[in-house]
Design an enzyme around this catalytic site. Structure first.
Site, PDB file in Angstrom:
ATOM      1  N   ARG A 167      21.900  42.702 -42.873  1.00 47.96           N
ATOM      2  CA  ARG A 167      21.309  42.085 -41.689  1.00 47.96           C
ATOM      3  C   ARG A 167      22.355  41.279 -40.934  1.00 47.96           C
ATOM      4  NH1 ARG A 167      18.213  45.392 -42.351  1.00 47.96           N
ATOM      5  NH2 ARG A 167      15.938  45.306 -42.599  1.00 47.96           N
ATOM      6  N   GLU A 196      22.224  41.452 -32.027  1.00 49.30           N
ATOM      7  CA  GLU A 196      21.957  42.883 -32.164  1.00 49.30           C
ATOM      8  C   GLU A 196      20.792  43.250 -31.255  1.00 49.30           C
ATOM      9  OE1 GLU A 196      20.279  45.746 -35.607  1.00 49.30           O
ATOM     10  OE2 GLU A 196      22.148  44.710 -36.146  1.00 49.30           O
ATOM     11  N   HIS A 215      23.974  50.070 -36.296  1.00 50.13           N
ATOM     12  CA  HIS A 215      22.852  49.967 -37.246  1.00 50.13           C
ATOM     13  C   HIS A 215      22.411  51.356 -37.707  1.00 50.13           C
ATOM     14  CE1 HIS A 215      19.503  47.000 -38.554  1.00 50.13           C
ATOM     15  NE2 HIS A 215      19.607  47.992 -39.415  1.00 50.13           N
TER      16      HIS A 215
END
Length: 224
Positions: A167, A196, A215
């Protein structure tokens, strides 16, 4: 030699003896980390072998500049922060590369075949100070949000590489850029970022000591 370690995961468990041994202090969340672990090594190897540089500018004149920056994983120390399914999968692959593995977590786990587990209280600072590569294996919680700030980057070795495939917000993005620019760490491999999504104009996309994927580490034929 296993004992339950109460307290925050980043405050547990490393001793000076770890440099010469493989040490696990960890939690097992299930075999869910195969694709994340492979992606972590894709990012790491891209950096250590200069693949990212070659892909950005295909030109034979870069041969010597790339060779000067290359390094081996053999006998390097890998520190894993958060040792659930992803961390354990990373550790297994690291052993195949001949790395020493140290890890920290708050939970107990069954022993890992071929891995010696040692539990002794010491701070996260010890792990960061001895690791040539640091891989994040933590989930995002209130306790881990922006856990990695300038203070922790200052504890890392100047040649260290940080890899994050879990994360993005565990690592404070502004301090990460500062650490890279000031040479507190050598490089980063990120599949997740803070913020993000990472804006198209963000310097991390083009930084000479960074590899960023959008990602994509979770992609796997195992997943529906």
């Amino acid at each position: 030699h296993y004992h339950h370690c109460d307290g925050v995961g980043v405050d547990a468990v490393l001793s000076p003896e770890l440099v010469e041994s493989v040490v696990i202090v960890a939690s097992e969340k299930g075999e869910v980390g195969i694709h994340l672990a492979e992606h972590a090594f894709a990012l790491l190897l891209a950096l250590t072998r200069g693949v990212h540089t070659a892909l950005r500018e295909p030109d034979f004149r870069l041969r010597e500049p790339i060779r000067k920056e290359q390094r081996e994983l053999w006998e390097q120390t890998l520190g894993i922060v958060g040792f659930g399914g992803t961390g354990r999968a990373v550790a297994r692959r690291a052993l195949g590369f001949g790395m020493r593995v140290v890890a920290v977590d708050i939970e107990d786990v069954p022993p890992e075949p071929g891995v010696q587990a040692i539990w002794k209280p010491a701070p996260l600072y010890d792990l960061l100070g001895m690791s040539d590569v640091v891989v994040m294996g933590l989930p995002l919680t209130k306790a881990t949000h922006h856990l990695f700030t300038r203070d922790l980057f200052r504890r890392m070795q100047r040649h260290a590489i940080l890899i994050n495939v879990t994360r993005g917000e565990i690592v404070y993005g502004e301090d990460l850029m500062t650490a890279l620019e000031e040479g507190l760490i050598w490089g980063v491999g990120l599949d997740v970022t803070d913020p993000e999504p990472l804006p198209a104009e963000h310097a991390l996309w083009r930084h000479p000591r960074a590899v960023v994927t959008p990602h994509t580490a979770g992609g796997s034929p195992r997943r529906a």
